[in-house]
Write a protein that holds these residues in place. Structure first.
Motif, PDB file in Angstrom:
ATOM      1  N   ALA A 143    -124.380  68.096  17.319  1.00 41.26           N
ATOM      2  CA  ALA A 143    -125.354  68.181  18.411  1.00 41.26           C
ATOM      3  C   ALA A 143    -126.780  68.000  17.931  1.00 41.26           C
ATOM      4  CB  ALA A 143    -125.217  69.538  19.109  1.00 41.26           C
ATOM      5  N   VAL A 144    -127.092  68.542  16.760  1.00 38.83           N
ATOM      6  CA  VAL A 144    -128.484  68.576  16.287  1.00 38.83           C
ATOM      7  C   VAL A 144    -128.866  67.333  15.505  1.00 38.83           C
ATOM      8  CG1 VAL A 144    -130.124  69.826  14.819  1.00 38.83           C
ATOM      9  CG2 VAL A 144    -128.524  71.100  16.254  1.00 38.83           C
ATOM     10  N   LEU A 145    -127.960  66.821  14.685  1.00 42.21           N
ATOM     11  CA  LEU A 145    -128.315  65.766  13.732  1.00 42.21           C
ATOM     12  C   LEU A 145    -128.038  64.353  14.239  1.00 42.21           C
ATOM     13  CD1 LEU A 145    -127.113  67.437  10.418  1.00 42.21           C
ATOM     14  CD2 LEU A 145    -129.425  67.358  11.376  1.00 42.21           C
ATOM     15  N   GLY A 146    -127.626  64.211  15.482  1.00 40.64           N
ATOM     16  CA  GLY A 146    -127.436  62.878  16.038  1.00 40.64           C
ATOM     17  C   GLY A 146    -128.764  62.187  16.253  1.00 40.64           C
ATOM     18  N   PRO A 147    -128.734  60.944  16.709  1.00 44.69           N
ATOM     19  CA  PRO A 147    -129.981  60.204  16.938  1.00 44.69           C
ATOM     20  C   PRO A 147    -130.850  60.903  17.976  1.00 44.69           C
ATOM     21  CG  PRO A 147    -128.111  59.085  17.955  1.00 44.69           C
ATOM     22  CD  PRO A 147    -127.545  60.178  17.118  1.00 44.69           C
ATOM     23  N   ILE A 173    -133.554  74.787  19.754  1.00 44.68           N
ATOM     24  CA  ILE A 173    -133.513  75.241  21.145  1.00 44.68           C
ATOM     25  C   ILE A 173    -133.248  74.064  22.080  1.00 44.68           C
ATOM     26  CG2 ILE A 173    -134.905  76.172  23.044  1.00 44.68           C
ATOM     27  CD1 ILE A 173    -134.015  78.349  21.194  1.00 44.68           C
ATOM     28  N   HIS A 174    -133.899  72.942  21.814  1.00 46.62           N
ATOM     29  CA  HIS A 174    -133.684  71.753  22.643  1.00 46.62           C
ATOM     30  C   HIS A 174    -132.231  71.288  22.570  1.00 46.62           C
ATOM     31  CE1 HIS A 174    -134.440  68.055  24.728  1.00 46.62           C
ATOM     32  NE2 HIS A 174    -134.257  67.305  23.666  1.00 46.62           N
ATOM     33  N   ALA A 175    -131.671  71.247  21.363  1.00 46.24           N
ATOM     34  CA  ALA A 175    -130.286  70.798  21.204  1.00 46.24           C
ATOM     35  C   ALA A 175    -129.324  71.733  21.934  1.00 46.24           C
ATOM     36  CB  ALA A 175    -129.926  70.713  19.719  1.00 46.24           C
ATOM     37  N   THR A 190    -120.956  63.411  24.639  1.00 44.76           N
ATOM     38  CA  THR A 190    -121.513  64.756  24.625  1.00 44.76           C
ATOM     39  C   THR A 190    -120.601  65.668  23.797  1.00 44.76           C
ATOM     40  OG1 THR A 190    -120.404  65.095  26.747  1.00 44.76           O
ATOM     41  CG2 THR A 190    -122.745  64.551  26.808  1.00 44.76           C
ATOM     42  N   VAL A 191    -121.100  66.833  23.431  1.00 44.49           N
ATOM     43  CA  VAL A 191    -120.369  67.691  22.489  1.00 44.49           C
ATOM     44  C   VAL A 191    -119.006  68.094  23.035  1.00 44.49           C
ATOM     45  CG1 VAL A 191    -120.406  69.876  21.217  1.00 44.49           C
ATOM     46  CG2 VAL A 191    -122.507  68.540  21.446  1.00 44.49           C
ATOM     47  N   GLY A 213    -123.812  75.778  21.296  1.00 43.11           N
ATOM     48  CA  GLY A 213    -125.142  75.996  21.861  1.00 43.11           C
ATOM     49  C   GLY A 213    -125.602  77.427  21.669  1.00 43.11           C
ATOM     50  N   ASP A 214    -124.698  78.382  21.901  1.00 42.53           N
ATOM     51  CA  ASP A 214    -125.032  79.790  21.707  1.00 42.53           C
ATOM     52  C   ASP A 214    -125.485  80.067  20.274  1.00 42.53           C
ATOM     53  OD1 ASP A 214    -124.296  80.273  24.327  1.00 42.53           O
ATOM     54  OD2 ASP A 214    -122.337  81.110  23.824  1.00 42.53           O
ATOM     55  N   ALA A 215    -124.830  79.432  19.311  1.00 45.34           N
ATOM     56  CA  ALA A 215    -125.148  79.682  17.905  1.00 45.34           C
ATOM     57  C   ALA A 215    -126.475  79.060  17.482  1.00 45.34           C
ATOM     58  CB  ALA A 215    -124.018  79.150  17.020  1.00 45.34           C
ATOM     59  N   LEU A 216    -126.854  77.969  18.122  1.00 46.36           N
ATOM     60  CA  LEU A 216    -128.116  77.308  17.762  1.00 46.36           C
ATOM     61  C   LEU A 216    -129.322  78.140  18.178  1.00 46.36           C
ATOM     62  CD1 LEU A 216    -127.310  73.599  18.690  1.00 46.36           C
ATOM     63  CD2 LEU A 216    -127.413  74.606  16.405  1.00 46.36           C
TER      64      LEU A 216
END
Length: 304
Positions: free
Chosen positions: A42-46, A87-89, A111-112, A126-129
């Motif tokens: 989720a975070v490291l994609g483009p 937070i955005h991710a 999507t994830v 998402g909760d963990a991020l």
């Protein structure tokens, strides 16, 4: 040939990605390895990393280049930039879930919950991020009082008075007719709050004076709305391949937007007016705010 700004934005996005790679659980980490894999996906994609760029640009506008604490400040800006991107991710993962927007594509990829075929895993990623973002702020090597300010700022921007509250209003507004004032309030919370926090975090970390902070606040308020107006325009003028997500979803779902309320031409005029407001707010900051000015132009003129 890329312009100086384009090169800076590319390098800044790459640097932010490297920072995020360091703060996320490593891919080979122990269980729950699949949760960690989903977080990293989720975070490291483009992505454009606009929020991270705003943190760095605001830091540059707020602090003398010859500051004796430049190294520590750079690490602190890294922490703030990582926090807003996390937070955005998290918000995007949750937005895309079937119980929300039910989207299949984000940033040109599944999507994830589609990629992992697991809605619960996506929700937990998402909760963990979210707590990881505040861990990044807590580790910033700056004065404890500034850390507290930063944590409060991001918490309010992400919570019921900001992003999550705006999302709740958005969900409750499907199929309804909103006034332009109500629409703006919703988007100041849903989209604008985190963008504004990105700018203000850069100022907090760099120890901005009260005068500089005032300019940053006015700039951030204008650009927080401008980003959403641009999104609404692109949703009806760009295709899915260009956007990297499904185009036309707002109209399909009956969501009120600037275009649906004001029309396309008036929305474009509003966008340019907000850009002008942002530029005006930066005048007292002088040349040090050059990157913020360029980011305003970029966000208004973007095609995806």
């Amino acid at each position: 040939m890329a312009s100086q700004f384009e090169s800076w934005l590319h390098d800044t996005a790459a640097h932010a990605a490297d920072v995020l790679d360091e703060v996320l659980p490593p891919p080979e980490d122990a269980d729950p390895a699949r949760l960690h894999e989903a977080m990293r996906y989720a975070v490291l994609g483009p992505g454009k990393r606009i929020r991270a760029a705003l943190v760095y640009a605001a830091g540059e506008a707020s602090s003398p280049s010859a500051s004796p604490a430049a190294a520590a400040q750079g690490l602190a800006l890294d922490g703030a930039a990582a926090a807003v991107e996390l937070i955005h991710a998290y918000s995007l993962i949750h937005d895309d879930l079937p119980c929300m927007d039910d989207d299949a594509m984000r940033r040109g990829r599944p999507t994830v919950h589609r990629q992992f075929d697991d809605e619960a895993l996506a929700m937990l990623a998402g909760d963990a991020l979210q707590p990881l973002a505040f861990d990044c702020l807590a580790q910033m090597p700056i004065a404890p009082a500034l850390v507290v300010q930063a944590v409060q700022l991001l918490a309010r921007a992400a919570g019921c008075e900001g992003m999550v509250g705006g999302q709740a209003i958005d969900c409750a507004s499907v199929g309804q007719s909103l006034s332009i004032d109500t629409l703006q309030q919703m988007h100041r919370m849903k989209t604008g709050a985190l963008l504004e926090a990105s700018v203000l975090l850069g100022g907090v970390v760099a120890g901005a004076s009260s005068g500089v902070r005032s300019g940053l606040e006015s700039y951030a308020a204008a650009m927080g709305l401008a980003f959403q107006v641009a999104d609404d325009i692109l949703d009806v003028t760009a295709d899915s391949a260009t956007l990297g997500k499904t185009a036309g979803k707002d109209a399909e779902h009956g969501k009120p937007t600037y275009v649906s309320i004001l029309g396309l031409d008036a929305s474009r005029r509003l966008l340019l007016d907000l850009r002008d407001q942002a530029h005006q707010a930066l005048l007292p900051l002088g040349p040090s705010a050059a990157r913020l000015r360029e980011l305003a132009d970029y966000m208004v003129g973007r095609t995806h």
